[in-house]
Design an enzyme around this catalytic site. Structure first.
Site, PDB file in Angstrom:
ATOM      1  N   GLU A 265       0.846  -1.201   0.000  1.00 21.68           N
ATOM      2  CA  GLU A 265       0.000   0.000   0.000  1.00 21.68           C
ATOM      3  C   GLU A 265       0.877   1.244   0.000  1.00 21.68           C
ATOM      4  O   GLU A 265       1.849   1.279   0.765  1.00 21.68           O
ATOM      5  CB  GLU A 265      -0.931  -0.001   1.218  1.00 21.68           C
ATOM      6  N   HIS A 284      -8.148   1.312   1.334  1.00 19.20           N
ATOM      7  CA  HIS A 284      -8.005   1.112   2.792  1.00 19.20           C
ATOM      8  C   HIS A 284      -8.809   2.168   3.567  1.00 19.20           C
ATOM      9  O   HIS A 284      -8.254   2.936   4.351  1.00 19.20           O
ATOM     10  CB  HIS A 284      -6.519   1.143   3.204  1.00 19.20           C
TER      11      HIS A 284
HETATM   12  P1  NAD Z   1     -10.325  -9.469  16.522  1.00 12.42           P
HETATM   13  O1  NAD Z   1      -9.029  -9.742  17.202  1.00 12.42           O
HETATM   14  O2  NAD Z   1     -11.506  -9.073  17.341  1.00 12.42           O
HETATM   15  O3  NAD Z   1     -10.754 -10.732  15.637  1.00 12.42           O
HETATM   16  C1  NAD Z   1      -9.880 -11.509  14.892  1.00 12.42           C
HETATM   17  C2  NAD Z   1     -10.401 -12.936  14.985  1.00 12.42           C
HETATM   18  O4  NAD Z   1      -9.635 -13.739  14.080  1.00 12.42           O
HETATM   19  C3  NAD Z   1     -10.246 -13.568  16.379  1.00 12.42           C
HETATM   20  O5  NAD Z   1     -11.505 -14.015  16.867  1.00 12.42           O
HETATM   21  C4  NAD Z   1      -9.271 -14.722  16.175  1.00 12.42           C
HETATM   22  O6  NAD Z   1      -9.575 -15.841  16.985  1.00 12.42           O
HETATM   23  C5  NAD Z   1      -9.517 -15.032  14.704  1.00 12.42           C
HETATM   24  N1  NAD Z   1      -8.426 -15.782  14.072  1.00 12.42           N
HETATM   25  C6  NAD Z   1      -7.095 -15.734  14.333  1.00 12.42           C
HETATM   26  N2  NAD Z   1      -6.464 -16.619  13.527  1.00 12.42           N
HETATM   27  C7  NAD Z   1      -7.402 -17.226  12.762  1.00 12.42           C
HETATM   28  C8  NAD Z   1      -7.378 -18.227  11.745  1.00 12.42           C
HETATM   29  N3  NAD Z   1      -6.214 -18.789  11.364  1.00 12.42           N
HETATM   30  N4  NAD Z   1      -8.535 -18.605  11.165  1.00 12.42           N
HETATM   31  C9  NAD Z   1      -9.717 -18.068  11.550  1.00 12.42           C
HETATM   32  N5  NAD Z   1      -9.807 -17.118  12.522  1.00 12.42           N
HETATM   33  C10 NAD Z   1      -8.661 -16.696  13.105  1.00 12.42           C
HETATM   34  O7  NAD Z   1      -9.996  -8.354  15.426  1.00 12.42           O
HETATM   35  P2  NAD Z   1     -11.033  -7.434  14.641  1.00 12.42           P
HETATM   36  O8  NAD Z   1     -11.209  -6.152  15.373  1.00 12.42           O
HETATM   37  O9  NAD Z   1     -12.227  -8.214  14.259  1.00 12.42           O
HETATM   38  O10 NAD Z   1     -10.142  -7.098  13.336  1.00 12.42           O
HETATM   39  C11 NAD Z   1      -9.770  -8.116  12.421  1.00 12.42           C
HETATM   40  C12 NAD Z   1      -8.691  -7.605  11.489  1.00 12.42           C
HETATM   41  O11 NAD Z   1      -9.262  -6.628  10.612  1.00 12.42           O
HETATM   42  C13 NAD Z   1      -7.571  -6.854  12.194  1.00 12.42           C
HETATM   43  O12 NAD Z   1      -6.553  -7.727  12.642  1.00 12.42           O
HETATM   44  C14 NAD Z   1      -7.074  -5.892  11.154  1.00 12.42           C
HETATM   45  O13 NAD Z   1      -5.953  -6.411  10.480  1.00 12.42           O
HETATM   46  C15 NAD Z   1      -8.236  -5.750  10.192  1.00 12.42           C
HETATM   47  N6  NAD Z   1      -8.758  -4.367  10.167  1.00 12.42           N
HETATM   48  C16 NAD Z   1      -8.762  -3.680   8.995  1.00 12.42           C
HETATM   49  C17 NAD Z   1      -9.256  -2.377   8.953  1.00 12.42           C
HETATM   50  C18 NAD Z   1      -9.323  -1.578   7.661  1.00 12.42           C
HETATM   51  O14 NAD Z   1      -9.330  -0.357   7.709  1.00 12.42           O
HETATM   52  N7  NAD Z   1      -9.401  -2.211   6.513  1.00 12.42           N
HETATM   53  C19 NAD Z   1      -9.711  -1.778  10.138  1.00 12.42           C
HETATM   54  C20 NAD Z   1      -9.722  -2.522  11.307  1.00 12.42           C
HETATM   55  C21 NAD Z   1      -9.234  -3.814  11.318  1.00 12.42           C
END
Ligand code: NAD
Length: 323
Positions: A265, A284
């Protein structure tokens, strides 16, 4: 002397307001200045705290920043921070895990709807005076379709909830740490990721980027998807092997994709994803709503103040996730 907080990228004024009477803020963008990467690194090295969005804080930065006392992530994906290096120096990392979940979930649903109804290309034909081409924009409905959700954390759960309760979709999800979504029997939690991949009409990815989740969608797993499946990714670009995705779109292995995040990015303009068929790309912006940006700025600023003023912070990043 007040502590110095370096803020390399713009954040909401709500966060600045919270900080400004208590710390010295160093933020080139507040003065409309353009600072080089090198200057930014050197400012970080002389600060007591830093609040980052996508700005990278690597091991070298941490080793050089002898006065750094706290790193705050404005957001939830901490893959731009070297957590191991921070832990070795015992520098706490704080983040804003609840601030943007709803914004990201709503953007995911918007992408799903836009893909289903071909909103992007259809809108473009009207602007270009090609209204009569409307016949090519036959879409699909979401009600009754299966949404696969990988990662049932804050965002994945909210997406699943909107899809099942609001849109009449069947939701099947996989998360190794979640067996059941209490109070929502419509969300089926599968014991194997393969079940989700094989049943999804839409597949949405909500996992953190780790060594284990990198290229979760790869040459092997993409083969398990139905040819009319559409992929949504608002988590991190590297969860998908982008070359594999482009090939599947070109060859009709899947029906479409909507991506908000990319391995690199900003995505280079000559990247193959930019010309792939049936694809929708956003820069993003999943968490970029006024409400979410205000909350992220306030939570990150509060996290910094808590550490600098010796209080336990509300959202310390759980370092035990490292082991
Ligand atoms: P979170 O920690 O609440 O949820 C992540 C989930 O993924 C957890 O429940 C975990 O158990 C699960 N997980 C871990 N490894 C896994 C696997 N191998 N298979 C299946 N599930 C698995 O996080 P969240 O707040 O829901 O955010 C998720 C992701 O979204 C963040 O890590 C971040 O990278 C991304 N995000 C992107 C933006 C954006 O602007 N595009 C914004 C916020 C978050």
């Amino acid at each position: 002397m007040s502590p110095t907080v370096f803020i390399p990228e713009p954040i909401s004024s709500k966060g600045i307001e919270l900080l400004k009477s208590k710390v010295d803020i160093v933020a080139p963008w507040l003065e409309n200045k353009e600072w080089s990467e090198e200057e930014s690194r050197s400012l970080l090295n002389s600060s007591n705290a830093v609040i980052v969005r996508l700005f990278k804080v690597g091991k070298e930065d941490i080793d050089r920043s002898s006065d750094l006392r706290v790193i705050a992530k404005h957001g939830v994906g901490v893959d731009n921070i070297d957590l191991q290096a921070a832990a070795e120096r015992q520098i706490p990392v704080v983040y804003t895990p609840t601030a943007n979940s709803n914004a990201v979930a709503e953007h995911t649903i918007a992408l799903m709807m836009a893909l289903a109804r071909k909103i992007g290309p259809a809108a473009e034909t009207v602007r270009q005076g090609r209204f009569s081409e409307r016949i090519q924009f036959q879409g699909v409905e979401l009600a009754g379709k299966t949404l696969g959700v990988i990662g049932l954390g804050r965002i994945g759960k909210r997406v699943a909830e909107i899809a099942s309760k609001g849109l009449g979709m069947r939701v099947v999800a996989y998360d190794p740490f979640v067996q059941l979504v209490e109070g929502d029997e419509d969300i089926v939690v599968a014991g194997r990721v393969e079940k989700v991949l094989g049943e999804s009409d839409f597949l949405s990815l909500h996992v953190p980027l780790t060594a284990e989740t990198k290229h979760l969608i790869n040459g092997k797993t993409i083969e398990l998807l139905k040819t009319d499946c559409r992929i949504l990714n608002t988590s991190r670009g590297a969860i998908i092997d982008e070359r594999v995705l482009v090939k599947a779109l070109q060859e009709g292995g899947i029906a479409g994709a909507a991506l908000d995040v990319f391995e690199e990015e900003p995505i280079p303009t000559d990247h193959l994803l930019c010309t792939a068929p049936n694809i929708l790309l956003t820069p993003h912006i999943s968490s970029s709503t006024k409400e979410s940006l205000d909350r992220m700025a306030v939570d990150a600023a509060q996290g910094v103040l808590d550490v600098l003023e010796g209080r336990p912070s509300r959202y310390p990043y759980p370092m035990e996730k490292l082991s």
